[in-house]
Design a protein around this motif. Structure first.
Motif, PDB file in Angstrom:
ATOM      1  N   GLY A  50      24.010 -26.873  49.027  1.00 37.63           N
ATOM      2  CA  GLY A  50      24.792 -27.826  48.586  1.00 37.63           C
ATOM      3  C   GLY A  50      26.335 -27.739  49.259  1.00 37.63           C
ATOM      4  N   ILE A  51      27.023 -28.711  48.877  1.00 35.13           N
ATOM      5  CA  ILE A  51      28.427 -28.760  49.723  1.00 35.13           C
ATOM      6  C   ILE A  51      29.282 -29.280  48.670  1.00 35.13           C
ATOM      7  N   ALA A  52      30.286 -28.322  48.941  1.00 39.15           N
ATOM      8  CA  ALA A  52      31.497 -28.627  47.835  1.00 39.15           C
ATOM      9  C   ALA A  52      32.745 -29.065  48.763  1.00 39.15           C
ATOM     10  N   LEU A  53      33.088 -30.582  48.592  1.00 45.01           N
ATOM     11  CA  LEU A  53      34.264 -30.846  49.437  1.00 45.01           C
ATOM     12  C   LEU A  53      35.300 -31.440  48.830  1.00 45.01           C
ATOM     13  N   SER A  54      36.468 -31.094  49.399  1.00 45.73           N
ATOM     14  CA  SER A  54      37.633 -31.623  48.681  1.00 45.73           C
ATOM     15  C   SER A  54      38.587 -32.027  49.860  1.00 45.73           C
ATOM     16  N   SER A  55      39.350 -32.792  49.610  1.00 44.95           N
ATOM     17  CA  SER A  55      40.403 -33.282  50.415  1.00 44.95           C
ATOM     18  C   SER A  55      41.946 -33.115  50.060  1.00 44.95           C
ATOM     19  N   HIS A  56      42.714 -32.561  50.623  1.00 40.47           N
ATOM     20  CA  HIS A  56      44.086 -32.307  50.498  1.00 40.47           C
ATOM     21  C   HIS A  56      44.475 -31.692  48.977  1.00 40.47           C
ATOM     22  N   LEU A  57      43.381 -30.831  48.852  1.00 34.84           N
ATOM     23  CA  LEU A  57      43.437 -30.052  47.452  1.00 34.84           C
ATOM     24  C   LEU A  57      43.403 -28.693  47.602  1.00 34.84           C
ATOM     25  N   LYS A  58      43.644 -28.125  48.845  1.00 31.69           N
ATOM     26  CA  LYS A  58      43.321 -26.743  49.117  1.00 31.69           C
ATOM     27  C   LYS A  58      43.805 -25.578  48.173  1.00 31.69           C
ATOM     28  N   GLU A  59      45.150 -26.056  47.895  1.00 31.91           N
ATOM     29  CA  GLU A  59      46.031 -25.328  46.830  1.00 31.91           C
ATOM     30  C   GLU A  59      45.468 -25.060  45.568  1.00 31.91           C
ATOM     31  N   LYS A  60      44.604 -26.142  44.976  1.00 30.19           N
ATOM     32  CA  LYS A  60      44.162 -26.138  43.616  1.00 30.19           C
ATOM     33  C   LYS A  60      42.743 -25.376  43.781  1.00 30.19           C
ATOM     34  N   ARG A  61      42.507 -25.167  44.796  1.00 33.08           N
ATOM     35  CA  ARG A  61      40.967 -24.519  45.012  1.00 33.08           C
ATOM     36  C   ARG A  61      39.684 -25.294  44.357  1.00 33.08           C
ATOM     37  N   VAL A  62      39.794 -26.504  44.815  1.00 36.20           N
ATOM     38  CA  VAL A  62      38.993 -27.517  44.270  1.00 36.20           C
ATOM     39  C   VAL A  62      37.583 -26.992  44.498  1.00 36.20           C
ATOM     40  N   SER A  63      37.369 -26.914  45.856  1.00 40.65           N
ATOM     41  CA  SER A  63      35.784 -26.813  46.508  1.00 40.65           C
ATOM     42  C   SER A  63      35.433 -25.582  45.781  1.00 40.65           C
ATOM     43  N   GLN A  64      36.255 -24.376  45.801  1.00 35.14           N
ATOM     44  CA  GLN A  64      35.821 -23.064  45.052  1.00 35.14           C
ATOM     45  C   GLN A  64      35.528 -23.319  43.613  1.00 35.14           C
ATOM     46  N   ARG A  65      36.191 -23.775  42.934  1.00 29.37           N
ATOM     47  CA  ARG A  65      36.122 -24.002  41.473  1.00 29.37           C
ATOM     48  C   ARG A  65      34.692 -24.996  41.220  1.00 29.37           C
ATOM     49  N   MET A  66      34.464 -26.128  41.936  1.00 28.91           N
ATOM     50  CA  MET A  66      33.249 -26.872  41.745  1.00 28.91           C
ATOM     51  C   MET A  66      32.039 -25.955  41.863  1.00 28.91           C
ATOM     52  N   ALA A  67      32.180 -25.291  43.260  1.00 29.09           N
ATOM     53  CA  ALA A  67      30.952 -24.460  43.603  1.00 29.09           C
ATOM     54  C   ALA A  67      30.479 -23.130  42.662  1.00 29.09           C
ATOM     55  N   GLU A  68      31.760 -22.669  42.083  1.00 24.72           N
ATOM     56  CA  GLU A  68      31.522 -21.360  41.275  1.00 24.72           C
ATOM     57  C   GLU A  68      30.955 -21.814  40.023  1.00 24.72           C
ATOM     58  N   GLU A  69      31.442 -22.907  39.348  1.00 25.28           N
ATOM     59  CA  GLU A  69      30.732 -23.454  38.129  1.00 25.28           C
ATOM     60  C   GLU A  69      29.190 -23.859  38.349  1.00 25.28           C
ATOM     61  N   CYS A  70      29.183 -24.692  39.448  1.00 24.64           N
ATOM     62  CA  CYS A  70      27.813 -25.082  39.709  1.00 24.64           C
ATOM     63  C   CYS A  70      26.852 -23.943  39.849  1.00 24.64           C
TER      64      CYS A  70
ATOM     65  N   SER B  11      38.023 -32.529  35.753  1.00 25.85           N
ATOM     66  CA  SER B  11      38.049 -31.264  36.174  1.00 25.85           C
ATOM     67  C   SER B  11      37.057 -30.629  37.344  1.00 25.85           C
ATOM     68  N   SER B  12      37.402 -29.776  38.096  1.00 25.99           N
ATOM     69  CA  SER B  12      36.585 -29.255  39.277  1.00 25.99           C
ATOM     70  C   SER B  12      35.299 -28.653  38.170  1.00 25.99           C
ATOM     71  N   GLU B  13      35.484 -27.901  37.238  1.00 25.01           N
ATOM     72  CA  GLU B  13      34.525 -27.167  36.463  1.00 25.01           C
ATOM     73  C   GLU B  13      33.555 -28.232  35.835  1.00 25.01           C
ATOM     74  N   SER B  14      34.101 -29.238  35.555  1.00 25.16           N
ATOM     75  CA  SER B  14      33.259 -30.431  34.932  1.00 25.16           C
ATOM     76  C   SER B  14      32.196 -30.997  35.722  1.00 25.16           C
ATOM     77  N   ILE B  15      32.761 -31.253  36.973  1.00 26.98           N
ATOM     78  CA  ILE B  15      32.014 -31.724  37.949  1.00 26.98           C
ATOM     79  C   ILE B  15      30.980 -30.575  38.385  1.00 26.98           C
ATOM     80  N   GLY B  16      31.314 -29.372  38.573  1.00 24.01           N
ATOM     81  CA  GLY B  16      30.185 -28.190  38.814  1.00 24.01           C
ATOM     82  C   GLY B  16      29.026 -28.154  37.568  1.00 24.01           C
ATOM     83  N   ARG B  17      29.464 -28.362  36.442  1.00 22.41           N
ATOM     84  CA  ARG B  17      28.465 -28.467  35.294  1.00 22.41           C
ATOM     85  C   ARG B  17      27.743 -29.697  35.395  1.00 22.41           C
ATOM     86  N   TYR B  18      28.303 -30.851  35.479  1.00 21.59           N
ATOM     87  CA  TYR B  18      27.497 -31.951  35.679  1.00 21.59           C
ATOM     88  C   TYR B  18      26.272 -31.871  36.672  1.00 21.59           C
TER      89      TYR B  18
END
Length: 344
Positions: free
Chosen positions: A191-211, A262-269
């Motif tokens: 898979g690929i967890a992509l985020s743009s201009h959101l590095k400080e919020k760790r969006v890519s990491q959070r989506m990937a971890e929850e998924c 939320s990043s977590e809801s995306i990962g779960r979905y």
């Protein structure tokens, strides 16, 4: 002239896109009435209009009443698409992926290679994602004889768009049918967890971890690449996973981010929708189920494949290949059967 009711079946923009594409291939004049009549914003939107204009340019055609909001158009192609290089900007966050999927059949039967550079949205709700097209749909089309190179140049999100893809297509000649009755065993999930201009919020990491967490609860492991992009015109995010099976099939799931999601809801979905499709035992996922139908109708021979469920989009595309191509189709439970016309 072929007359198509744009409010029939799903009543979506797909009817406009594929009707114009198939008319271009066949060299037939069409009139599309009641375009998206049941939608909140009926008529052509910018993304639909750009597809019509692209087909008109590629096939040297004539179109009447083509403007944003139009509820009826008439289109007459001027000749077969020859191939070549083209660039279009939708001008909004409208889906470049839907546009690419519409133009691809024309490029398959062109006389020389084609290259399209499309600008607009790449990741949004109610449209295929760029990653799903690249890692799920295109491997199936490769089995049918379609050779495509697909590159994401810049991500694009709602509302600004500005994403860019480049698509290069070799002429295919006759397409081969598919026979995908069974799913096979899942052997690899990436898979690929992509985020743009959101590095400080760790969006890519959070989506990937929850998924990965949700997939792990069902006994699956996934390798998810994290991409932190700074090139897009705005902040945004998208998560996609795709799995290969022992029978050479591909199953995917994806979701775009948006404010309040939320990043977590995306990962779960993404994980849960993937599990839903896998548990049906179908050979393809819910998205590819309708996307393959146009190619099956054009192929030489009978294509068979099992789908998670029969959706409005599946019924719509079966109807279109029957209306335009005269292809014979059957639905037996969750198994689709399409007898292609061997178009060249």
């Amino acid at each position: 002239m072929i007359t198509i009711d744009g409010a029939a079946k799903s009543g979506s923009g797909t009817i406009v896109r594929y009707s114009v594409a198939l008319a271009s291939l066949l060299g037939k004049e069409i009139r599309i009435e009641n375009i998206r009549a049941g939608r909140d914003k009926p008529g052509l939107r910018a993304q639909h209009l750009k597809v019509v204009q692209a087909c008109q340019e590629m096939c040297r055609g004539v179109v009447e009443n083509a403007s944003v909001g139009s509820k009826e158009i008439t289109y007459t192609p001027g000749g077969r698409f020859n191939g070549g290089e083209y660039s279009w900007d939708i001008g909004t966050a409208g889906s470049t992926i839907m546009m690419a999927q519409t133009l691809l059949p024309l490029a398959c039967f062109a006389r020389k290679p084609s290259k399209f550079r499309l600008e607009g949205g790449l990741f949004q709700d109610f449209a295929p994602s760029a990653y799903h097209m690249k890692f799920v749909l295109l491997p199936f089309l490769k089995q049918m004889g379609v050779q495509v190179e697909f590159d994401i140049i810049r991500p694009g999100y709602v509302p600004r768009g500005g994403g860019i893809i480049e698509v290069r297509v070799e002429p295919a000649g006759k397409l081969k049918p598919l026979n995908l009755n069974e799913q096979g065993e899942i052997f690899s999930i990436k898979g690929i967890a992509l985020s743009s201009h959101l590095k400080e919020k760790r969006v890519s990491q959070r989506m990937a971890e929850e998924c990965r967490k949700v997939l792990g609860s069902y006994g699956y492991k996934a390798e998810i690449e994290k991409i932190e992009d700074e090139s897009s015109l705005q902040g945004g995010a998208a998560l996609a996973i795709y799995a290969g099976t022992s029978l050479g099939n591909w199953i995917g799931s994806d979701r775009a981010g948006r404010p309040g999601r939320s990043s977590e809801s995306i990962g779960r979905y993404v994980a849960e929708r993937f599990i839903e499709d896998v548990r049906t035992g179908a050979a393809v996922d819910r998205y590819v189920a309708d996307q393959l139908i146009i190619y099956a109708g054009l192929a030489e021979g009978v294509t068979r494949y099992s789908v998670p469920r029969i959706t409005e989009h599946v019924e719509t595309n079966l109807w279109l290949v029957e209306e335009f191509l005269g292809a014979k189709t059957k639905i037996n439970g969750n198994l689709l059967e399409i007898e292609g016309i061997g178009f060249t």
